[in-house]
Design a protein around this motif. Structure first.
Motif, PDB file in Angstrom:
ATOM      1  N   LEU A 222       0.836  -1.199   0.000  1.00 27.36           N
ATOM      2  CA  LEU A 222       0.000   0.000   0.000  1.00 27.36           C
ATOM      3  C   LEU A 222       0.870   1.248   0.000  1.00 27.36           C
ATOM      4  CD1 LEU A 222      -2.772  -0.970   2.584  1.00 27.36           C
ATOM      5  CD2 LEU A 222      -2.658  -1.444   0.131  1.00 27.36           C
ATOM      6  N   MET A 225       1.625   6.218   4.441  1.00 32.01           N
ATOM      7  CA  MET A 225       0.723   7.155   5.098  1.00 32.01           C
ATOM      8  C   MET A 225       1.314   8.565   5.081  1.00 32.01           C
ATOM      9  SD  MET A 225      -0.543   4.912   8.394  1.00 32.01           S
ATOM     10  CE  MET A 225       1.131   4.406   8.807  1.00 32.01           C
ATOM     11  N   LYS A 245     -10.869  -1.165   3.644  1.00 29.32           N
ATOM     12  CA  LYS A 245     -10.293   0.008   4.297  1.00 29.32           C
ATOM     13  C   LYS A 245      -9.381  -0.441   5.432  1.00 29.32           C
ATOM     14  CE  LYS A 245     -14.106   3.190   3.266  1.00 29.32           C
ATOM     15  NZ  LYS A 245     -15.118   4.128   3.822  1.00 29.32           N
ATOM     16  N   TYR A 263      -7.161   4.285   4.974  1.00 30.24           N
ATOM     17  CA  TYR A 263      -6.858   3.928   3.581  1.00 30.24           C
ATOM     18  C   TYR A 263      -8.109   3.358   2.933  1.00 30.24           C
ATOM     19  CZ  TYR A 263      -5.121   1.376  -0.455  1.00 30.24           C
ATOM     20  OH  TYR A 263      -4.940   0.888  -1.727  1.00 30.24           O
ATOM     21  N   SER A 265      -9.337   1.439  -0.584  1.00 32.69           N
ATOM     22  CA  SER A 265      -8.827   0.767  -1.779  1.00 32.69           C
ATOM     23  C   SER A 265      -9.431   1.330  -3.055  1.00 32.69           C
ATOM     24  CB  SER A 265      -9.108  -0.738  -1.689  1.00 32.69           C
ATOM     25  OG  SER A 265     -10.510  -0.984  -1.652  1.00 32.69           O
ATOM     26  N   ASN A 268      -7.176   4.206  -3.561  1.00 30.21           N
ATOM     27  CA  ASN A 268      -5.766   3.842  -3.372  1.00 30.21           C
ATOM     28  C   ASN A 268      -4.978   4.974  -2.712  1.00 30.21           C
ATOM     29  OD1 ASN A 268      -3.499   2.162  -3.513  1.00 30.21           O
ATOM     30  ND2 ASN A 268      -2.860   3.022  -5.482  1.00 30.21           N
ATOM     31  N   SER A 269      -5.574   5.550  -1.662  1.00 30.76           N
ATOM     32  CA  SER A 269      -4.920   6.662  -0.982  1.00 30.76           C
ATOM     33  C   SER A 269      -5.359   6.706   0.480  1.00 30.76           C
ATOM     34  CB  SER A 269      -5.259   7.995  -1.664  1.00 30.76           C
ATOM     35  OG  SER A 269      -6.653   8.230  -1.617  1.00 30.76           O
ATOM     36  N   TRP A 270      -4.565   7.429   1.279  1.00 29.88           N
ATOM     37  CA  TRP A 270      -4.853   7.636   2.688  1.00 29.88           C
ATOM     38  C   TRP A 270      -5.501   9.007   2.885  1.00 29.88           C
ATOM     39  CZ3 TRP A 270      -3.932   3.976   6.499  1.00 29.88           C
ATOM     40  CH2 TRP A 270      -3.136   2.883   6.132  1.00 29.88           C
TER      41      TRP A 270
END
Length: 442
Positions: A222, A225, A245, A263, A265, A268-270
């Motif tokens: 992943l 962060m 998540k 996160y 999916s 695809n980001s925090w």
């Protein structure tokens, strides 16, 4: 145990090594399987056919009863004896041409209802079945059938080589799944949800997180962060939305200056959310129940709840039971939240108890106690450490000095021992696991 391994062609093969055991006790009754091989791929099943055993009683419904008059010694009355005549039925020949015309949808629906661990054996039947895990039609049916049932996943490293064993509760068998595809930095088992397994670790000085599906041997790392430090993590999978998540709370050193990050999916980001209020956590264990994340706190006393849909923290003033030595939060079904822990200041008076949170009265209600014979067998010393985790109203206890685990079914009120070599490693990490082929890592 059954080992799922990789062949030279890149496919998976299944080999029976040794079967585990599970023993249940409910009240005064006892149901034991011992070390008997319960796997359907074991040494062959017992022949229960009346035509397959010599001298066995014919249990076929096609039997004829005859009455014979006899005069036993010392008796003058008649005795009725039953004799049976065997009706031999010729074997039915299965026409290849007919079965080869089985509709594709019907075949995929049948295969989708087979336990996932059995699919690996069926792949050697033909080339068509060998590629079944890449068949979108099969995966569609597989995603619609009910779950195979709860499993226990154990993870440990032996000489820096990752090892993984899964105990199927429905099949009562241990399976070994290779995790050699994982990178070396994957050291901590975060948890499992919806067929996916999450790991974390330090790649040099960089904290990393990965998600994988052990059944199809796929994984990905992943993104980092925003505040990339070693955190307390929990993963949640939404099967209907085909997404997952990961929630990152405070770091393992309780740095209260770090905001909560989530996160997603799908993007695809925090995303950065509210910072957890200044509290003193009494345990690093978390439980996710009904879109809410719960943690235990000492000051203020009670629970901290994070609402995933709203992205903020709340305090719940639910006081813990008196003389609670160690507590674990367990998420159940239908908004049920359990608290498991030892009670008692003296070793001779200690006991393991289970409470359930009354959301209306905001208090813990005791619902069960571990029988003393199980408590003494699980924890031989009063200071001995144990682990506790749960899923779907099932609670599992493991101890470092024991080669077995103890399972409690909240609904059935049944205690069960689970034995197997996979629980004997002192550094093993255990969680519940749901094997699925359709769980996507993206």
């Amino acid at each position: 145990m059954v080992e799922i391994g990789e062949s030279s062609a890149g496919n998976f093969s299944l080999q029976l090594i040794r079967s585990g055991s599970l023993r249940e006790d409910a009240g005064s009754g006892c149901c034991s399987t011992g070390s008997r091989n319960l796997s359907p791929i074991g040494r062959g099943s017992r022949n229960s056919s009346p035509l397959g055993r010599n001298g066995s009683r014919n249990t076929s419904p096609c039997r004829q009863k005859a009455t014979v008059k006899t005069k036993p010694r010392g008796l003058d009355e008649e005795e009725t004896l039953a004799t049976f005549v065997k009706n031999v039925v010729p074997d039915v020949q299965m026409e290849d041409d007919i079965w080869a015309m089985l509709p594709e949808d019907l075949l995929n629906e049948i295969l989708a209802r087979i336990p996932p661990f059995m699919i690996f054996r069926l792949r050697s039947v033909c080339k068509r079945w060998n590629l079944i895990l890449q068949d979108s039609c099969f995966l569609k049916f597989h995603s619609q059938v009910p779950s195979h049932g709860p499993c226990l996943l154990t993870f440990w490293k032996n000489s820096q080589t990752p090892q993984c064993s899964v105990f199927s509760l429905p099949l009562k068998t241990w399976y070994r799944i290779p995790l050699t595809f994982l990178p070396q930095w994957a050291f901590w088992l975060v948890g499992s949800s919806g067929g996916l397994v999450c790991f974390s670790g330090l790649d040099g000085l960089t904290f990393r997180i990965l998600v994988c599906n052990p059944m199809i041997q796929m994984w990905r790392t992943l993104p980092s962060m925003h505040y990339n430090q070693q955190r307390q993590l929990i993963m949640v999978v939404d099967r209907k939305d085909r997404s997952f998540k990961i929630i990152a709370t405070s770091d393992i050193y309780c740095d209260k200056s770090l905001p909560t990050e989530v996160y997603d999916s799908k993007t695809n980001s925090w995303s950065v959310h509210q910072m957890m209020p200044a509290v003193n956590l009494c345990s690093s264990k978390m439980a996710f129940c009904d879109s809410r994340l719960y943690l235990e706190t000492l000051s203020p006393l009670g629970l901290m709840m994070y609402r995933l849909d709203m992205g903020h923290w709340e305090h719940i003033p639910a006081k813990f039971p008196r003389s609670l030595l160690d507590g674990y939060l367990i998420a159940g079904t239908q908004k049920r939240l359990f608290l498991v822990g030892r009670i008692g200041l003296y070793s001779t008076l200690q006991s393991m108890r289970i409470w359930e949170l009354d959301h209306t009265k905001v208090q813990w209600i005791e619902i069960s106690r571990m029988p003393s014979k199980y408590f003494r067998a699980l924890l031989r010393l009063s200071a001995e450490r144990f682990e506790c985790f749960g899923q779907d109203n099932l609670i599992c206890f493991t101890s470092w000095n024991q080669g077995k685990g103890l399972m409690y079914d909240v609904d059935k009120k049944v205690w069960s021992w689970i034995a197997g070599c996979a629980l004997q490693s002192f550094n093993s990490q255990v969680c519940f696991y749901e094997p699925r082929f359709d769980a996507s890592i993206y």
